[in-house]
Design a protein around this motif. Structure first.
Motif, mmCIF file in Angstrom:
data_model
loop_
_atom_site.group_PDB
_atom_site.id
_atom_site.type_symbol
_atom_site.label_atom_id
_atom_site.label_comp_id
_atom_site.label_asym_id
_atom_site.label_seq_id
_atom_site.Cartn_x
_atom_site.Cartn_y
_atom_site.Cartn_z
ATOM 1 N N ALA A 107 -12.728 2.381 43.260
ATOM 2 C CA ALA A 107 -12.485 1.186 44.073
ATOM 3 C C ALA A 107 -13.044 -0.060 43.387
ATOM 4 N N ILE A 108 -14.229 0.055 42.793
ATOM 5 C CA ILE A 108 -14.813 -1.080 42.082
ATOM 6 C C ILE A 108 -13.953 -1.449 40.881
ATOM 7 N N THR A 109 -13.426 -0.451 40.192
ATOM 8 C CA THR A 109 -12.548 -0.709 39.043
ATOM 9 C C THR A 109 -11.279 -1.423 39.476
ATOM 10 N N VAL A 110 -10.688 -0.989 40.581
ATOM 11 C CA VAL A 110 -9.472 -1.642 41.077
ATOM 12 C C VAL A 110 -9.783 -3.080 41.494
ATOM 13 N N LEU A 111 -10.922 -3.295 42.140
ATOM 14 C CA LEU A 111 -11.304 -4.650 42.534
ATOM 15 C C LEU A 111 -11.485 -5.539 41.301
ATOM 16 N N ALA A 112 -12.201 -5.051 40.313
ATOM 17 C CA ALA A 112 -12.408 -5.840 39.083
ATOM 18 C C ALA A 112 -11.078 -6.138 38.400
ATOM 19 N N GLY A 113 -10.190 -5.167 38.360
ATOM 20 C CA GLY A 113 -8.868 -5.391 37.770
ATOM 21 C C GLY A 113 -8.053 -6.388 38.560
ATOM 22 N N THR A 114 -8.136 -6.317 39.866
ATOM 23 C CA THR A 114 -7.413 -7.258 40.723
ATOM 24 C C THR A 114 -7.898 -8.680 40.489
ATOM 25 N N ILE A 115 -9.211 -8.849 40.429
ATOM 26 C CA ILE A 115 -9.773 -10.180 40.199
ATOM 27 C C ILE A 115 -9.302 -10.716 38.856
ATOM 28 N N THR A 116 -9.325 -9.886 37.837
ATOM 29 C CA THR A 116 -8.934 -10.317 36.491
ATOM 30 C C THR A 116 -7.436 -10.585 36.395
ATOM 31 N N MET A 117 -6.623 -9.802 37.093
ATOM 32 C CA MET A 117 -5.167 -10.017 37.046
ATOM 33 C C MET A 117 -4.737 -11.278 37.779
ATOM 34 N N THR A 118 -5.558 -11.733 38.699
ATOM 35 C CA THR A 118 -5.225 -12.937 39.452
ATOM 36 C C THR A 118 -5.588 -14.152 38.599
ATOM 37 N N PRO A 119 -4.612 -14.946 38.188
ATOM 38 C CA PRO A 119 -4.905 -16.103 37.333
ATOM 39 C C PRO A 119 -5.933 -17.032 37.964
ATOM 40 N N GLY A 120 -6.839 -17.514 37.114
ATOM 41 C CA GLY A 120 -7.878 -18.419 37.576
ATOM 42 C C GLY A 120 -9.203 -17.745 37.827
ATOM 43 N N THR A 121 -9.223 -16.412 37.879
ATOM 44 C CA THR A 121 -10.472 -15.680 38.061
ATOM 45 C C THR A 121 -10.542 -14.537 37.062
ATOM 46 N N VAL A 122 -11.761 -14.230 36.644
ATOM 47 C CA VAL A 122 -11.994 -13.125 35.719
ATOM 48 C C VAL A 122 -13.267 -12.411 36.147
ATOM 49 N N SER A 123 -13.183 -11.102 36.315
ATOM 50 C CA SER A 123 -14.408 -10.339 36.574
ATOM 51 C C SER A 123 -15.046 -10.078 35.218
ATOM 52 N N THR A 124 -16.329 -10.417 35.091
ATOM 53 C CA THR A 124 -16.953 -10.362 33.777
ATOM 54 C C THR A 124 -18.032 -9.296 33.645
ATOM 55 N N MET A 125 -18.754 -9.005 34.714
ATOM 56 C CA MET A 125 -19.840 -8.048 34.593
ATOM 57 C C MET A 125 -20.122 -7.393 35.936
ATOM 58 N N LEU A 126 -20.423 -6.114 35.858
ATOM 59 C CA LEU A 126 -20.828 -5.358 37.035
ATOM 60 C C LEU A 126 -22.331 -5.123 36.929
ATOM 61 N N ALA A 127 -23.039 -5.344 38.014
ATOM 62 C CA ALA A 127 -24.480 -5.080 38.011
ATOM 63 C C ALA A 127 -24.723 -3.613 37.681
ATOM 64 N N ALA A 128 -25.831 -3.326 37.006
ATOM 65 C CA ALA A 128 -26.135 -1.965 36.575
ATOM 66 C C ALA A 128 -26.146 -0.978 37.740
ATOM 67 N N ASP A 129 -26.565 -1.430 38.902
ATOM 68 C CA ASP A 129 -26.595 -0.537 40.062
ATOM 69 C C ASP A 129 -25.308 -0.593 40.888
#
Length: 163
Positions: A107-129
């Motif tokens: 689910a976190i991977t899909v969320l990060a991908g969704t954010i990155t696929m949406t122009p204007g936003t990029v997911s850059t880092m996930l907290a270690a925990d």
């Protein structure tokens, strides 16, 4: 027996479709080769997936996909307008920390991908925990609104789909 042959049936179908898209020609030979890849790749990688994600509610998945496609379309227009008509000094980009309620890696991977696929936003880092994700937003006057939008439009739906 069927579970051993198709440990990830959805992945098998997706791999076959991706193969056909890559070769850009639907023939019997390409369909057979795509099917072979769709069977053997999941079989070979199956041991590395000890806990498979449970995806619930096919209608929820379809709803999520439609919302994401709509948001991508709208964001494309918004980013084009920003790039074409906003002066550089008027663009307010922000780094936004989005706290996560999601616990499933898928689910976190899909969320990060969704954010990155949406122009204007990029997911850059996930907290270690896995408790938050860092997002860069091209332009916003209200970073809190962007965070809240990500949580309300995407995260809660992914939580229902994956958990």
């Amino acid at each position: 027996m069927l579970k051993r042959l198709f440990p990830h049936p959805v992945l098998s179908i997706v791999l076959t479709i991706v193969w056909l898209a890559l070769v850009n020609k639907v023939t019997v030979g390409n369909l057979i080769l795509g099917g072979v890849l769709g069977v053997f790749v999941p079989m070979l990688t199956g041991p590395y997936w000890p806990r498979r994600a449970k995806v619930g509610g096919p209608f929820r998945v379809i709803e999520y996909l439609l919302i994401v496609l709509w948001d991508i379309l709208v964001a494309n227009v918004e980013v084009a307008l920003i790039v074409m008509f906003k002066r550089n000094e008027n663009i307010r980009s922000h780094w936004i920390t989005v706290p996560l309620d999601l616990t499933s890696p898928e689910a976190i991977t899909v969320l990060a991908g969704t954010i990155t696929m949406t122009p204007g936003t990029v997911s850059t880092m996930l907290a270690a925990d896995g408790s938050s994700i860092l997002v860069h937003c091209l332009h916003t006057d209200d970073p809190d609104e962007v965070r809240d939008t990500i949580k309300s439009r995407y995260e809660w739906r992914l939580k229902e789909i994956f958990q």
